[in-house]
Design an enzyme around this catalytic site. Structure first.
Site, mmCIF file in Angstrom:
data_model
loop_
_atom_site.group_PDB
_atom_site.id
_atom_site.type_symbol
_atom_site.label_atom_id
_atom_site.label_comp_id
_atom_site.label_asym_id
_atom_site.label_seq_id
_atom_site.Cartn_x
_atom_site.Cartn_y
_atom_site.Cartn_z
ATOM 1 N N GLU A 205 -26.951 8.835 -49.355
ATOM 2 C CA GLU A 205 -26.108 8.397 -50.471
ATOM 3 C C GLU A 205 -26.555 8.965 -51.811
ATOM 4 O O GLU A 205 -26.144 8.498 -52.868
ATOM 5 C CB GLU A 205 -26.063 6.867 -50.499
ATOM 6 C CG GLU A 205 -25.456 6.326 -49.208
ATOM 7 C CD GLU A 205 -25.310 4.821 -49.176
ATOM 8 O OE1 GLU A 205 -25.751 4.158 -50.134
ATOM 9 O OE2 GLU A 205 -24.738 4.313 -48.196
ATOM 10 N N LYS A 339 -15.357 -2.836 -47.714
ATOM 11 C CA LYS A 339 -15.362 -1.480 -47.158
ATOM 12 C C LYS A 339 -14.066 -1.302 -46.384
ATOM 13 O O LYS A 339 -13.848 -1.980 -45.377
ATOM 14 C CB LYS A 339 -16.567 -1.286 -46.226
ATOM 15 C CG LYS A 339 -17.904 -1.227 -46.950
ATOM 16 C CD LYS A 339 -19.045 -1.148 -45.958
ATOM 17 C CE LYS A 339 -20.363 -0.873 -46.664
ATOM 18 N NZ LYS A 339 -21.514 -0.982 -45.727
#
Length: 429
Positions: A205, A339
């Protein structure tokens, strides 16, 4: 009517070099919407199913040709000719076509790609930016970013058990300034790590993934970076953690095993461990502080920290209104991570955000560790006035694409754009 006249699914690659699904939806007017779906590394057991081919001779079994075929055949047949502006009806059609509880037949990756592409096409047809299409005239609040600047756990090959150490710029008056603050802290941290001879390689990330001896050493170094960049920890910048505790919970023994620190802790002891970190550092948010199946541990943690720390359920709630409803009723956590690929359609995503807000829970819109250049979540964050977004560090284009889209949205909003800062934690005292 914005009739759908063509749908094309294809296999593309995500930020980890694994296949994912992209979809184009073409309308009668000639307008097209395109969307690509993300994929997670640490996944909740109750997430909607991402359909993979399982053919080991191709992409190590991670191909998505079956999901793509579903788009190009039966999904295409089911929604061809439908009005793209009828998002809820279209998503319901997909859910009924799949016919399973977990979207395991067609694949949540196939369904979400179509759901998102349809929305993008409809927004284009309406002549509206996507965030405005989602949120109408009330969409004007920019999100406070949770920036993952140190990666551990399943996102990195190092000794840190906690998966993400994040910063949240809160004293700024605009998203643009908050982003600048985050970037400056990121670069200050890189210099500190480099001076100490530590690795400045980045994880999935975009955060650094050095070997710290303990979680406390990592947090101390992040605070040092905040100050080196000219900001005050606790005033200008707050800290956030994603424990991803399911990853180091041993259910048979009922313990949390922090191997990096040589600790084995019961739920109560781990809650005390986290409370101790919150006493020492300006931590405002903890995600997945207990394992998804340890609801008693979650209750202990919520009773201990729930009034002063945002306790975010990710693996716990998996963007699912049924599970969230149960959590709200039992007083578990006080926030939900959103999400889109955990649930598989935009309509269900918006329902989870709405349910959270009505219960006084915050909602944090989130990326996945396997991302693409698709920036839809930036528009969702503003369109729903969610107030927070979690989309990685200040490196890697798959993360920056979301930040850059938010800059464009803030510019488009002009003077009516607001940046909530600390007030985004409206349920904390």
């Amino acid at each position: 009517m914005s009739a759908i006249v063509d749908i094309i699914g294809r296999e593309v690659l995500d930020s980890r070099g694994n296949p994912t699904v992209e979809c184009d939806v073409l309308l009668e007017s000639g307008v097209m919407g395109r969307a690509a779906v993300p994929s997670g590394a640490s996944t909740g057991s109750r997430e909607a199913i991402e359909l993979r081919d399982g053919d080991k001779s191709r992409y190590l079994g991670k191909g998505v040709l079956k999901a793509v075929e579903h788009i190009n055949t039966e999904i295409s047949e089911a929604i061809m000719g439908l009005d793209a502006s009828e998002q809820a009806f279209l998503d319901r059609t997909l859910i009924e076509l799949d016919g399973t509880e977990n979207k395991g037949r067609l694949g949540a990756n196939a369904m979400l790609a179509v759901s998102m592409a349809v929305a993008k096409a409809a927004a284009e047809e309406a002549g509206l930016p996507l965030y405005r299409y989602f949120g109408g005239s009330g969409a004007m609040q920019m999100p406070v970013p949770m920036m993952n600047i140190v990666n551990g756990g399943a996102h990195a090959n190092n000794s840190l058990d906690i998966q993400e150490f994040m910063i949240m710029p809160v004293s700024q008056t605009s998203f643009r300034e908050a982003l600048r603050c985050g970037a400056e802290v990121f670069h200050a941290l890189k210099k500190i790590l480099s001076d100490k001879g530590m690795s400045t390689a980045v994880g999935d990330e975009g955060g650094f993934a050095p070997n710290f001896s303990s979680n406390e050493e990592c947090l101390n170094t992040v605070v040092q970076a905040i100050e080196k960049a000219g900001y005050k920890a606790g005033e200008d910048v707050l800290l956030a953690l994603d424990c991803a505790a399911s990853e180091f919970y041993h259910e048979a023994e009922g313990v949390y095993s922090l191997e990096g620190e040589g600790l084995k802790l019961t739920s109560t002891q781990f809650a005390d461990y986290l409370a101790n970190l919150c006493d020492k550092f300006p931590i405002v948010s903890i995600e997945d502080g207990m394992a998804e199946g340890d609801w008693e541990g979650w209750k202990t943690l919520t009773d201990k920290l729930g009034k002063r720390v945002q306790l975010v359920g990710d693996d716990l709630f998996v963007t699912n209104t049924k599970i969230l409803k149960e959590g709200i009723e039992k007083g578990i956590g006080n926030s939900i991570l959103i999400k889109i690929n955990q649930i598989g359609t935009l309509t269900e995503t918006f329902a989870a955000i709405e349910m959270a807000k009505r219960a006084g829970y915050t909602a944090v819109i989130s990326h996945r560790s396997g991302e693409t250049e698709d920036s839809t979540i930036a528009d969702i964050a503003v369109g729903t006035n969610a107030g927070q977004i979690k989309t990685g560090s200040l490196s890697r284009s798959d993360r920056i694409s979301k930040y850059n889209q938010l800059l464009r949205i803030e510019e488009d909003l002009g003077d009516i754009a607001t940046y909530p800062g600390k007030s985004t934690f409206y349920n904390l005292r």
